[in-house]
Structure formats: C-alpha cells, structure tokens
Design a protein around this motif. Structure first.
Motif, PDB file in Angstrom:
ATOM      1  N   SER A   5       0.739  -1.083  -0.010  1.00 23.89           N
ATOM      2  CA  SER A   5       0.189  -0.081   0.112  1.00 23.89           C
ATOM      3  C   SER A   5       0.911   1.078   0.187  1.00 23.89           C
ATOM      4  N   ASP A   6       2.185   1.126   0.455  1.00 26.77           N
ATOM      5  CA  ASP A   6       3.193   2.238   0.274  1.00 26.77           C
ATOM      6  C   ASP A   6       4.037   2.433  -0.924  1.00 26.77           C
ATOM      7  N   PHE A   7       3.693   1.589  -2.047  1.00 29.68           N
ATOM      8  CA  PHE A   7       4.616   1.531  -3.130  1.00 29.68           C
ATOM      9  C   PHE A   7       4.507   2.711  -3.805  1.00 29.68           C
ATOM     10  N   LYS A   8       5.538   3.390  -4.461  1.00 25.80           N
ATOM     11  CA  LYS A   8       5.453   4.525  -5.298  1.00 25.80           C
ATOM     12  C   LYS A   8       6.647   4.333  -6.406  1.00 25.80           C
ATOM     13  N   HIS A  27      -3.024  -0.821  -8.390  1.00 21.55           N
ATOM     14  CA  HIS A  27      -3.774  -1.615  -7.131  1.00 21.55           C
ATOM     15  C   HIS A  27      -5.022  -2.128  -8.140  1.00 21.55           C
ATOM     16  N   SER A  28      -5.377  -3.318  -8.064  1.00 18.05           N
ATOM     17  CA  SER A  28      -6.612  -3.881  -8.415  1.00 18.05           C
ATOM     18  C   SER A  28      -7.441  -4.702  -7.615  1.00 18.05           C
ATOM     19  N   LYS A  29      -8.823  -4.870  -7.835  1.00 15.55           N
ATOM     20  CA  LYS A  29      -9.569  -5.860  -6.654  1.00 15.55           C
ATOM     21  C   LYS A  29     -10.464  -6.531  -7.603  1.00 15.55           C
ATOM     22  N   THR A  30     -10.599  -7.827  -7.468  1.00 17.38           N
ATOM     23  CA  THR A  30     -11.416  -8.542  -8.079  1.00 17.38           C
ATOM     24  C   THR A  30     -12.453  -9.207  -7.143  1.00 17.38           C
ATOM     25  N   ALA A  31     -13.599  -9.448  -7.840  1.00 17.21           N
ATOM     26  CA  ALA A  31     -14.816 -10.212  -6.924  1.00 17.21           C
ATOM     27  C   ALA A  31     -14.457 -11.390  -6.304  1.00 17.21           C
ATOM     28  N   ARG A  32     -13.540 -12.219  -6.907  1.00 11.85           N
ATOM     29  CA  ARG A  32     -13.276 -13.516  -6.318  1.00 11.85           C
ATOM     30  C   ARG A  32     -12.140 -13.447  -5.349  1.00 11.85           C
ATOM     31  N   SER A  33     -10.951 -12.865  -5.713  1.00  7.53           N
ATOM     32  CA  SER A  33      -9.735 -12.970  -4.912  1.00  7.53           C
ATOM     33  C   SER A  33      -9.660 -11.348  -4.138  1.00  7.53           C
ATOM     34  N   ALA A  35      -7.332  -8.034  -3.153  1.00 10.16           N
ATOM     35  CA  ALA A  35      -6.699  -6.850  -3.805  1.00 10.16           C
ATOM     36  C   ALA A  35      -5.386  -7.402  -4.369  1.00 10.16           C
ATOM     37  N   LEU A  36      -5.108  -7.235  -5.529  1.00 13.06           N
ATOM     38  CA  LEU A  36      -3.697  -7.402  -5.900  1.00 13.06           C
ATOM     39  C   LEU A  36      -2.824  -6.035  -6.625  1.00 13.06           C
ATOM     40  N   VAL A  37      -1.686  -6.143  -6.348  1.00 13.71           N
ATOM     41  CA  VAL A  37      -0.750  -4.904  -6.783  1.00 13.71           C
ATOM     42  C   VAL A  37       0.001  -5.518  -7.929  1.00 13.71           C
ATOM     43  N   THR A  38      -0.202  -5.131  -9.122  1.00 15.68           N
ATOM     44  CA  THR A  38       0.693  -5.482 -10.280  1.00 15.68           C
ATOM     45  C   THR A  38       1.712  -4.384 -10.263  1.00 15.68           C
ATOM     46  N   THR A  39       3.007  -4.776 -10.483  1.00 13.50           N
ATOM     47  CA  THR A  39       4.084  -4.014 -10.578  1.00 13.50           C
ATOM     48  C   THR A  39       5.112  -4.315 -11.794  1.00 13.50           C
ATOM     49  N   LYS A  40       5.479  -3.209 -12.404  1.00 17.45           N
ATOM     50  CA  LYS A  40       6.876  -3.393 -13.385  1.00 17.45           C
ATOM     51  C   LYS A  40       7.883  -2.834 -12.585  1.00 17.45           C
ATOM     52  N   LEU A  41       9.068  -3.897 -12.707  1.00 18.69           N
ATOM     53  CA  LEU A  41      10.076  -3.713 -11.887  1.00 18.69           C
ATOM     54  C   LEU A  41      11.291  -3.852 -12.586  1.00 18.69           C
ATOM     55  N   ARG A  42      12.428  -2.797 -12.457  1.00 20.99           N
ATOM     56  CA  ARG A  42      13.704  -3.075 -13.210  1.00 20.99           C
ATOM     57  C   ARG A  42      14.685  -3.378 -12.378  1.00 20.99           C
ATOM     58  N   ASN A  43      15.378  -4.455 -12.618  1.00 16.67           N
ATOM     59  CA  ASN A  43      16.554  -5.004 -11.910  1.00 16.67           C
ATOM     60  C   ASN A  43      17.662  -4.164 -12.096  1.00 16.67           C
ATOM     61  N   LEU A  44      18.322  -3.661 -10.875  1.00 17.48           N
ATOM     62  CA  LEU A  44      19.253  -2.702 -10.810  1.00 17.48           C
ATOM     63  C   LEU A  44      20.538  -3.156 -11.109  1.00 17.48           C
ATOM     64  N   ARG A  45      20.586  -4.599 -11.105  1.00 21.51           N
ATOM     65  CA  ARG A  45      21.908  -5.186 -11.428  1.00 21.51           C
ATOM     66  C   ARG A  45      22.179  -5.891 -12.892  1.00 21.51           C
ATOM     67  N   THR A  53       3.491  -9.598  -9.402  1.00 20.33           N
ATOM     68  CA  THR A  53       2.144  -9.420  -8.715  1.00 20.33           C
ATOM     69  C   THR A  53       2.339  -9.831  -7.283  1.00 20.33           C
ATOM     70  N   PHE A  54       1.613  -8.652  -6.463  1.00 20.85           N
ATOM     71  CA  PHE A  54       1.963  -9.004  -5.027  1.00 20.85           C
ATOM     72  C   PHE A  54       0.488  -9.086  -4.549  1.00 20.85           C
ATOM     73  N   LYS A  55       0.346  -9.756  -3.328  1.00 26.42           N
ATOM     74  CA  LYS A  55      -1.086  -9.822  -3.056  1.00 26.42           C
ATOM     75  C   LYS A  55      -1.228  -8.272  -2.012  1.00 26.42           C
ATOM     76  N   SER A  56      -2.264  -7.793  -1.731  1.00 28.62           N
ATOM     77  CA  SER A  56      -2.351  -6.603  -1.005  1.00 28.62           C
ATOM     78  C   SER A  56      -2.102  -6.735   0.374  1.00 28.62           C
ATOM     79  N   GLY A  57      -1.175  -5.837   0.843  1.00 30.34           N
ATOM     80  CA  GLY A  57      -0.761  -6.038   2.297  1.00 30.34           C
ATOM     81  C   GLY A  57       0.548  -6.784   2.400  1.00 30.34           C
ATOM     82  N   ASP A  58       1.127  -7.505   1.409  1.00 30.71           N
ATOM     83  CA  ASP A  58       2.408  -8.011   1.339  1.00 30.71           C
ATOM     84  C   ASP A  58       3.383  -7.155   1.952  1.00 30.71           C
TER      85      ASP A  58
END
Length: 185
Positions: A5-8, A27-33, A35-45, A53-58
């Motif tokens: 929830s603190d991602f930026k 951040h996305s929420k579906t009826a079945r599951s 909330a999820l947080v889908t991210t695009k990440l760049r490996n710094l190495r 994709t993270f579960k909300s609250g991870d």
C-alpha cells in the motif's frame, strides 16, 4: 519493510535476492480474490524489466541505495576509475557495467555512483550535458519544412540525430537518459 500500500514509482526494493526499482504499479480488486498490486520492476543489477504481482498487504524489504558524488578519472584497460572528491577514495567499475554511460563520460565529469552496501549498482549521469559533434553528414539546403534530422557522431562514437543546421565542431545539449538532441549549447 514496506507494504504494497506504500508503493510508489522510484521506490527500491529487495526481492528474491535481487534489487529492483518500481517503474509502474497498479492496485486492482476482483470479486473472487483479494486486492492485488501488479508492478513493473527494473533489476538494478542486470537492467532487465519484469512484471510481478503482489497480494495487497504483502511486505517487502526496502533496498537503501546510497548515491555518492564522484569524479570520472580515466580508463584503465577494461576498468574505469572514479574518485570520491571528499575522501580521495578511488573505485574501479568494469566497462560492461556502464556500457551506455561510456558514450558520455569524459575525464573530470562529476557523476553519482549508486551503492547498495558495498556493491556498485550503477552510474547516474547529469540529465543534460554539453557535448561536441566530432563528425556529421552535410545538410541538404532548403530542407527545413519537414524538421529533417541528420546523423552526427560524438567523440565516443555515439550516434545522435540532430537538425540540419548543426555542423562538425558545434557544441550541443543532449539528454543522457534518451540519447536525444535537446538544443545548441
């Protein structure tokens, strides 16, 4: 630790033994599951980009990246030497770690070195730099209606597209992030 929830954008995190910077998140929420947080990440190495994709609250570990201002000194074979101007400590970075940045480095240039603990992650160039055109093709007279561009090469061999009026020996301002012409210096 930092919660999803603190991602930026721009936040650096440690995940599965790697260091990533968050490029995008949604951040996305579906009826079945939950909330999820889908991210695009760049490996710094490695510079590679992944989607994760993270579960909300991870919670994930925050990676603290230090930036140290250093001066580029010289190339020593395949290694490039930088010096901290406050402590006079010198470090060497292999050429393959800074291939793109080598197109703009010159002796005496001040850059920021990114460190994760003792590990060197990368080099941050100034966003805009003044560079000299070493060679360019002649412009075609009268071709100004289409905003035409021509090829020009820097001393490093880096190719940049410039307007027709720019000639060999001219100094231009270039955006080091995109490698594009900005204006005359």
């Amino acid at each position: 630790m930092v919660s999803t929830s603190d991602f930026k954008t721009g936040l650096t995190i440690a995940l599965d033994g790697q260091i990533y910077v968050i490029l995008e998140f949604l951040h996305s929420k579906t009826a079945r599951s939950g909330a999820l947080v889908t991210t695009k990440l760049r490996n710094l190495r490695t510079g590679g980009i992944i989607e994760y994709t993270f579960k909300s609250g991870d919670k994930v570990e925050k990676a603290h990246i230090d930036r140290v201002s250093m001066q580029y000194l010289y190339a020593n074979g395949d290694m490039h030497v930088f010096m901290n101007m406050e402590t006079y400590e010198q470090i060497e970075i292999p050429a393959e770690r800074i291939e793109y940045e080598l197109n703009f480095l010159y002796e005496g240039l001040m850059v920021d070195i990114n460190l994760y603990g003792e590990e060197i992650i990368g080099v941050n160039l100034p966003e805009k730099m003044v560079v000299e055109i070493k060679e360019t093709v002649p412009g075609v007279k009268g071709d100004t209606k289409t905003n035409a561009l021509k090829d020009a090469w820097l001393a490093s061999g880096f190719l940049v597209k410039v307007p027709m009026f720019v000639d060999t020996g001219d100094k231009i301002i270039i955006n080091t992030t995109t490698g594009e012409y900005v204006s005359r210096a």
